[in-house]
Each structure stands twice: as C-alpha cells, then as structure tokens.
Write an enzyme that holds these catalytic residues in place. Sequence first.
Site, PDB file in Angstrom:
ATOM      1  N   LYS A 135       0.841  -1.115   0.116  1.00 57.79           N
ATOM      2  CA  LYS A 135       0.025   0.217   0.042  1.00 57.79           C
ATOM      3  C   LYS A 135       0.771   1.290  -0.074  1.00 57.79           C
ATOM      4  CE  LYS A 135       0.634   2.027   3.355  1.00 57.79           C
ATOM      5  NZ  LYS A 135       2.082   2.401   3.957  1.00 57.79           N
ATOM      6  N   TYR A 220      -4.728   4.405   6.134  1.00 63.95           N
ATOM      7  CA  TYR A 220      -5.207   3.041   7.395  1.00 63.95           C
ATOM      8  C   TYR A 220      -6.473   3.676   7.825  1.00 63.95           C
ATOM      9  CZ  TYR A 220      -0.847   0.340   6.918  1.00 63.95           C
ATOM     10  OH  TYR A 220       0.212  -0.217   6.524  1.00 63.95           O
TER      11      TYR A 220
HETATM   12  P1  NAD Z   1      12.369   1.288   2.290  1.00 64.64           P
HETATM   13  O1  NAD Z   1      13.121   2.584   1.734  1.00 64.64           O
HETATM   14  O2  NAD Z   1      12.786   0.686   3.556  1.00 64.64           O
HETATM   15  O3  NAD Z   1      12.750   0.246   1.072  1.00 64.64           O
HETATM   16  C1  NAD Z   1      12.404   0.488  -0.092  1.00 64.64           C
HETATM   17  C2  NAD Z   1      12.984  -0.682  -1.080  1.00 64.64           C
HETATM   18  O4  NAD Z   1      13.023  -0.107  -2.648  1.00 64.64           O
HETATM   19  C3  NAD Z   1      14.621  -0.759  -0.739  1.00 64.64           C
HETATM   20  O5  NAD Z   1      14.921  -2.067  -0.750  1.00 64.64           O
HETATM   21  C4  NAD Z   1      15.312  -0.068  -1.714  1.00 64.64           C
HETATM   22  O6  NAD Z   1      16.491  -0.482  -2.146  1.00 64.64           O
HETATM   23  C5  NAD Z   1      14.437  -0.431  -3.027  1.00 64.64           C
HETATM   24  N1  NAD Z   1      14.336   0.656  -4.239  1.00 64.64           N
HETATM   25  C6  NAD Z   1      14.727   0.316  -5.389  1.00 64.64           C
HETATM   26  N2  NAD Z   1      14.859   1.412  -5.974  1.00 64.64           N
HETATM   27  C7  NAD Z   1      14.918   2.644  -5.212  1.00 64.64           C
HETATM   28  C8  NAD Z   1      14.861   3.872  -5.363  1.00 64.64           C
HETATM   29  N3  NAD Z   1      15.088   4.337  -6.513  1.00 64.64           N
HETATM   30  N4  NAD Z   1      14.832   4.593  -4.200  1.00 64.64           N
HETATM   31  C9  NAD Z   1      14.691   3.915  -3.037  1.00 64.64           C
HETATM   32  N5  NAD Z   1      14.483   2.836  -3.013  1.00 64.64           N
HETATM   33  C10 NAD Z   1      14.701   2.033  -4.014  1.00 64.64           C
HETATM   34  O7  NAD Z   1      10.822   1.497   2.239  1.00 64.64           O
HETATM   35  P2  NAD Z   1       9.596   0.546   3.033  1.00 64.64           P
HETATM   36  O8  NAD Z   1       9.428   1.002   4.384  1.00 64.64           O
HETATM   37  O9  NAD Z   1      10.395  -0.810   3.212  1.00 64.64           O
HETATM   38  O10 NAD Z   1       8.367   0.437   2.133  1.00 64.64           O
HETATM   39  C11 NAD Z   1       8.336   0.104   1.054  1.00 64.64           C
HETATM   40  C12 NAD Z   1       6.981  -0.015   0.528  1.00 64.64           C
HETATM   41  O11 NAD Z   1       6.271  -0.755   1.520  1.00 64.64           O
HETATM   42  C13 NAD Z   1       6.035   1.251   0.637  1.00 64.64           C
HETATM   43  O12 NAD Z   1       5.285   1.441  -0.413  1.00 64.64           O
HETATM   44  C14 NAD Z   1       5.483   1.398   1.976  1.00 64.64           C
HETATM   45  O13 NAD Z   1       4.096   1.992   1.891  1.00 64.64           O
HETATM   46  C15 NAD Z   1       5.213  -0.229   2.002  1.00 64.64           C
HETATM   47  N6  NAD Z   1       4.971  -0.549   3.692  1.00 64.64           N
HETATM   48  C16 NAD Z   1       3.822  -1.068   4.006  1.00 64.64           C
HETATM   49  C17 NAD Z   1       3.858  -1.373   5.522  1.00 64.64           C
HETATM   50  C18 NAD Z   1       2.471  -2.035   5.903  1.00 64.64           C
HETATM   51  O14 NAD Z   1       2.572  -2.163   7.248  1.00 64.64           O
HETATM   52  N7  NAD Z   1       1.669  -2.744   4.962  1.00 64.64           N
HETATM   53  C19 NAD Z   1       4.820  -0.991   6.423  1.00 64.64           C
HETATM   54  C20 NAD Z   1       5.885  -0.151   5.773  1.00 64.64           C
HETATM   55  C21 NAD Z   1       6.141  -0.073   4.437  1.00 64.64           C
END
Ligand code: NAD
Length: 373
Positions: A135, A220
């Site tokens: 999401k 949410y």
């Molecule tokens: P994060 O920044 O920790 O991870 C992002 C990932 O994408 C990393 O592995 C990064 O290397 C990769 N990536 C590839 N190309 C990239 C670029 N150009 N710039 C930045 N990152 C790049 O983020 P996250 O917290 O893991 O969030 C990822 C997704 O998950 C988001 O859409 C977020 O909304 C969602 N999320 C959902 C929940 C939930 O409870 N459902 C919780 C946290 C995050």
Amino acid sequence: MKRRGFLSTTLKTSGVLAIGSLPAFNIISRKKLYKDRLGIALVGLGSYATNQLGPGLRFTKNCYLAGVVTGSPDKAEKFAIDYNLDDKSIYNYDNYEEIANNPEIDMVYVAMPNNMHAEYTIRGLQAGKHAISEKPMSTTYAEGKRMTDAAAKTDKRLFVGYRLHFDPFHLEMMRLGQKQVYGKVLETDAAFAFPLTDKKRWRLDKVMAGGGPMMDVGIYALQGTIYTLGELPTAVTAVEKTKDKAFYSDIEGTLEWSMKFPSGTKNILRTSYEDGYNYVKARAEQGEFSVEPAYSYNRLAGTTPAGPMVFPRVNQQALQMDAIALSVMTKTPNPASGMMGLRDMFMIDKIYESMGTGKEVSLAGMPQVLDRM
Ligand code: NAD
C-alpha cells in the site's frame, strides 16, 4: 554474474547454507518440500520486506519465500543465508523477467517506494505471476488502473498489502460496526500520524511517495472508517492543516478530511508527519468502541462498552499472505483485492483535489468495492 559468483562462494563457506547444499536436500526442490503452498518472491528488500514480510513468511502455512528481487548483492546475500535461498531464486531489477522461467515462484510481492509499485507489479504480472503490491497500491488512480488492467489482461490475481483486514482487532471493529452490536454508529474518528522530518527519506519526496502522510498512513484511517461502517462514501471534503509549510513544501504535513456517507454518519479523519496518533473510534447508540493503538504490527488494544477486546497475538503479515495465497489456490475472493486498492486510489485522488480547493468533491465513478462481514 558477479553477484552469482559471490553467492556461490557464500554458499560454500557459510555454515548455514552448507546445510542447504547437502545433496539430499538439493534433490528435493523447495516446491516439493512446500507442496500445497504458493511460492512468493519479495521484490525490493527494504525495511518492510526485511523486517516484516520475510519474518512473516516463517509463520505462513499456505505460502513460502521462493525468491527475491533486489538491486543489492549485500541484501541478496543476507536473504540467501537467512532463508536458505539458492542462486536461482535470486534476481535483480534487470533480469526480473526471468522469474517467468521459475516454476517455484507463483506470486511477486512488491515492497518498493510507492511510485515503483505499478511498474514492478505489472512486470510481475506479465511474467505470468500473481502479484501483491504494497500500500498505497500506486501514486494515482490512473496508475492503479494500469495495474488492474494488466491483471485482467494476463488473467492473474492482484492484491494490495492491506494487513489489517486479517487482524482480529480490526475484524472486531467491522463486526461491531457493521452488525450494529451497540446500535447504529453515530460518529467515527480515525487518525494515523507519526513525525517524519528526515528529508533523505523517499516518503517526503512527492514524486516517489505520490503525496504525504495521506499516502503512507492516512490510508489506514480511510480504510478503518469504511470497514467499521461497512458502507461507501459518496463525497469527500479535505482541509490541509500543515503547521510547517516551509518544510513540507510540496506534500501535506498534516491533513484532515471527512466523508459523506449515505447513512449520514458523522466522521473525521486525520493524518500527519508532524504529530503522533494511532486510533480508530466509533460512537454508537449504546456506547463507544475503539482500537488504540490501531495500526501497529502488534500490541493493539481495543475497548467496547462490554470491556476490553481480548485477542491472542498474531503475525498480521503471515495472516495476510496466508489468506491471499489460499484465495489464489481456491480461486475465491479476498478482501485485499487490487480493485479495493483502486477504490482507495480513486478516493485519495479526490481527497487531494478537495484539499486544493477546500470544497466537497463527489466520488461518483468510484469502484464500488466493500469488505462487508
Ligand atoms: P524502504 O525505503 O525501506 O525500502 C524500499 C526498497 O526499495 C529498498 O529495498 C530499496 O533498495 C528499493 N529501491 C529500489 N529502487 C529504489 C529507489 N530508486 N529509491 C529508493 N528505494 C529503492 O521502504 P519500506 O518502508 O520498506 O516501504 C516499501 C513499501 O512498503 C512502501 O510502499 C510502503 O508504503 C510499504 N509499507 C507497508 C507497510 C505495511 O504495514 N503494509 C509498512 C511499511 C511500508
């Protein structure tokens, strides 16, 4: 490939992986080992995939970790060690399409910055795999539509990582509200916010995030209100309440909105990167029921006029992935559908439209998708 060579060396030298390289183990493919389960490939090994989805897959009964797609050899190596993945289960963003030739991977789970969900989900669908997008499903309704169109065209299932549809506290909010256990719900109040001031984070980048806290956590509160009431809104009115406009210059820092429901139920919703709150509350004819904290991964707490909600601790991500995998295997509907994600993107587009003018915006044309008990 360099990384492949790197991983092979790791395979030979790591004590953990040495077990995986025993001939007897290699003879049995993971698919055979995990027969009757769907193989999931995590796409993007960031914080959520590493700390929640991967560990969640250790508790699932209907699916297992069958591969990863990452741009980082270090992360690939760590996953290979932690989850006993072999070289052929590890892909990068350039050879991602090769998952088409891997029968162990049934589904991709895209957990990347919001503006990358559409591209990587569509690429997964086109490789012949089912897909879960984190999401928010996308950054706009138009992008989300491309995703649901791709799922229809490839005849694959598409889901959104809406973990709370499977959490017992939220299922209880749905039951109490929709079944009118304490009478008709007269008013709701839902809010999710956390302070975020690190400009290096993609969440503060309008292009990558698609917006501000509305995209990240406001969604949410939006969902919580709708599934507690069990009805769809017909219009939205949003007002930006950003305190530090100089800092949050191209995204909202704080946003409040309300929705018009056919029942006339009053409601207020809030989200922010400048504050901290985390609840969903409903005031019904015979008293109030609520969950607070509501949207965290665990330690949720709920109250009703009859006393506290008592539920065992669960792994939300495991419940969510198991329910999704089961719905694929049994060809049955699942509430966390791509169409529900598209519905939410429609609303978010309209919330931003209203935020620009402060005027009510109609939701006519919104996909009529509802999670009813
Ligand atoms: P994060 O920044 O920790 O991870 C992002 C990932 O994408 C990393 O592995 C990064 O290397 C990769 N990536 C590839 N190309 C990239 C670029 N150009 N710039 C930045 N990152 C790049 O983020 P996250 O917290 O893991 O969030 C990822 C997704 O998950 C988001 O859409 C977020 O909304 C969602 N999320 C959902 C929940 C939930 O409870 N459902 C919780 C946290 C995050």
